[in-house]
Design an enzyme around this catalytic site. Structure first.
Site, short mmCIF file in Angstrom:
data_model
loop_
_atom_site.label_atom_id
_atom_site.label_comp_id
_atom_site.label_asym_id
_atom_site.label_seq_id
_atom_site.Cartn_x
_atom_site.Cartn_y
_atom_site.Cartn_z
N ALA A 98 0.96 -1.23 -0.17
CA ALA A 98 -0.11 0.07 0.11
C ALA A 98 0.90 1.17 0.01
CB ALA A 98 -1.12 -0.12 1.15
N VAL A 142 3.04 -1.69 4.44
CA VAL A 142 3.46 -0.38 3.96
C VAL A 142 4.57 -0.52 3.10
CG1 VAL A 142 4.53 1.72 5.04
CG2 VAL A 142 3.05 0.04 6.86
N CYS A 143 4.27 0.29 2.07
CA CYS A 143 5.10 0.06 0.93
C CYS A 143 6.71 0.66 1.16
CB CYS A 143 4.61 0.97 -0.11
SG CYS A 143 5.69 1.09 -1.56
N PHE A 144 6.60 1.73 2.03
CA PHE A 144 8.09 2.23 2.21
C PHE A 144 8.81 1.92 3.33
CE2 PHE A 144 6.11 5.27 -0.73
CZ PHE A 144 7.19 5.63 -1.53
N LYS A 199 14.54 4.87 1.26
CA LYS A 199 13.89 4.82 -0.07
C LYS A 199 13.09 6.17 -0.39
CE LYS A 199 10.06 1.60 -1.65
NZ LYS A 199 9.56 0.56 -1.59
#
Length: 276
Positions: free
Chosen positions: A80, A147-149, A163
Site C-alpha cells: 500500500a 507499508v510500501c516504504f 527509499k
C-alpha cells in the site's frame, strides 16, 4: 530517436488515475499509440493497495474514511502507498521494445533509470538499492508489513540509504505497465494511521523504523522542490535515459469516454477495490 508520448494528467481521482493507466496499456497493445510516459497527482489524497493485498486485513478502512482519503486497488502488485505529497509516474511500453530485458527485475532497472536520472537532475545523490544480504533478500520474498516504504526493493531509488521512490509493475497483453511514487513530503503519522497493526507496540516499532527507511525529497534539500520542478527533472530524466523524444499528448473525447467507462466498470467499484 524514437518518439514516445508524454502525458501530464495533473490531479485526478484515484479511480480515473488507475483507469487511464490501464487504458493507455490497452491502446498501446493494439498499436494505436506509441509508448507513453505519464505523470499525475491525486485528488483527494489516496491510499492505493497492491493487486494481491487483502484490504480488510491490512488497512484501517475507518481511518481512511475519517480522513477523507480516496481508496483504490492498483492493477500492479506491491504494497500500500499513501499518495499525497508526490509526483506519480507511469511507463507503458511493449515487452518487445528494442533492448528491453525479458526479466521483470532487469526491465524494472531499465525503466527506473529515468527516475534515477531525474533525481540527479534535481542535484540529488541517488542510486539503486540492491539487497546484498540473505536477510534483505528474504525480506523481499516475505515483507514484514503492508507499508510500501517499509523497505527498499530491487532497483528502487535510495538517497542516503533511505527509499525515496517506490514502484510496481504488471505485464498484460504483451505490454509493461510500471508506475510509482516520487515523494516530495511524507506525513508519517497519517501514513501509520491507515494501516492495521497487531498491537500498539508493533505500530511504535514501525514509527521508530520508518524514518530510517523512508525519506522525502524536501527533507533532504535546503529549498523546497515543487511539483513543476519534478515534472521537468523527471521528464528530462526519462528522455535521456531511454534516449527518446517525448511528444506532448492530449486525450481525445473518444479516449476520455473509454477511460470513464473503464473507471465506472472497474476502479470505482467496491467489487474491484475490496475483492480480497
Amino acid at each position: 530517436m524514437t518518439t514516445w508520448y508524454f502525458l501530464n494528467s495533473g490531479k485526478c481521482s484515484p479511480s480515473f488515475n488507475m483507469a487511464l493507466d490501464e487504458a493507455l496499456l490497452d491502446w498501446h497493445s493494439e498499436g494505436l499509440i506509441p509508448p507513453v510516459i505519464r505523470f499525475y497527482e491525486w485528488e483527494p489524497a489516496t491510499l492505493s493497495i497492491g493487486y494481491f493485498q487483502q484490504a480488510k486485513r491490512d488497512i484501517n478502512l475507518e481511518a481512511v474514511r475519517e480522513q477523507g482519503l480516496g481508496f483504490v486497488r492498483r492493477p500492479t502488485g506491491g504494497r500500500a502507498v499513501l499518495h499525497e505529497h508526490e509526483l506519480t509516474y507511469s511507463v507503458i511500453v511493449t515487452e518487445s521494445y528494442p533492448n528491453m530485458p525479458e526479466s521483470v527485475t532487469e526491465a524494472y532497472r531499465v525503466l527506473s533509470e529515468g527516475i534515477l536520472q531525474g533525481f540527479h537532475n534535481l542535484g540529488m545523490d541517488a542510486y539503486f538499492s540492491v539487497p546484498d544480504t540473505e536477510e534483505q533478500r528474504a525480506d523481499l520474498k516475505s515483507p514484514k508489513s503492508a507499508v510500501c516504504f517499509d523497505a527498499p526493493s530491487w532497483y528502487e531509488l535510495v538517497v542516503e540509504g533511505k527509499k525515496v521512490a517506490g514502484s510496481a509493475q504488471t505485464r498484460q497483453k504483451g505490454v509493461i505497465l510500471q508506475h510509482g511514487a516520487i515523494l516530495l513530503d511524507l506525513d508519517q503519522e497519517k501514513l501509520l494511521s491507515v494501516f492495521n497493526f497487531s498491537s500498539e507496540q508493533a505500530k511504535d516499532r514501525m514509527r521508530r523504523k520508518l524514518p530510517e527507511k523512508a525519506v522525502a525529497i524536501n527533507s533532504l534539500v535546503k529549498e523546497p522542490v515543487m511539483i513543476e520542478q519534478c515534472v521537468t527533472a523527471f521528464r528530462d530524466g526519462f528522455a535521456k535515459s531511454l534516449q527518446i523524444d517525448l511528444k506532448p499528448y492530449t486525450l481525445s473525447e473518444e479516449q476520455l469516454a473509454y477511460v470513464r467507462a473503464l473507471e465506472e466498470k472497474k476502479y470505482a467499484c467496491d467489487e474491484w477495490n475490496f475483492k480480497k
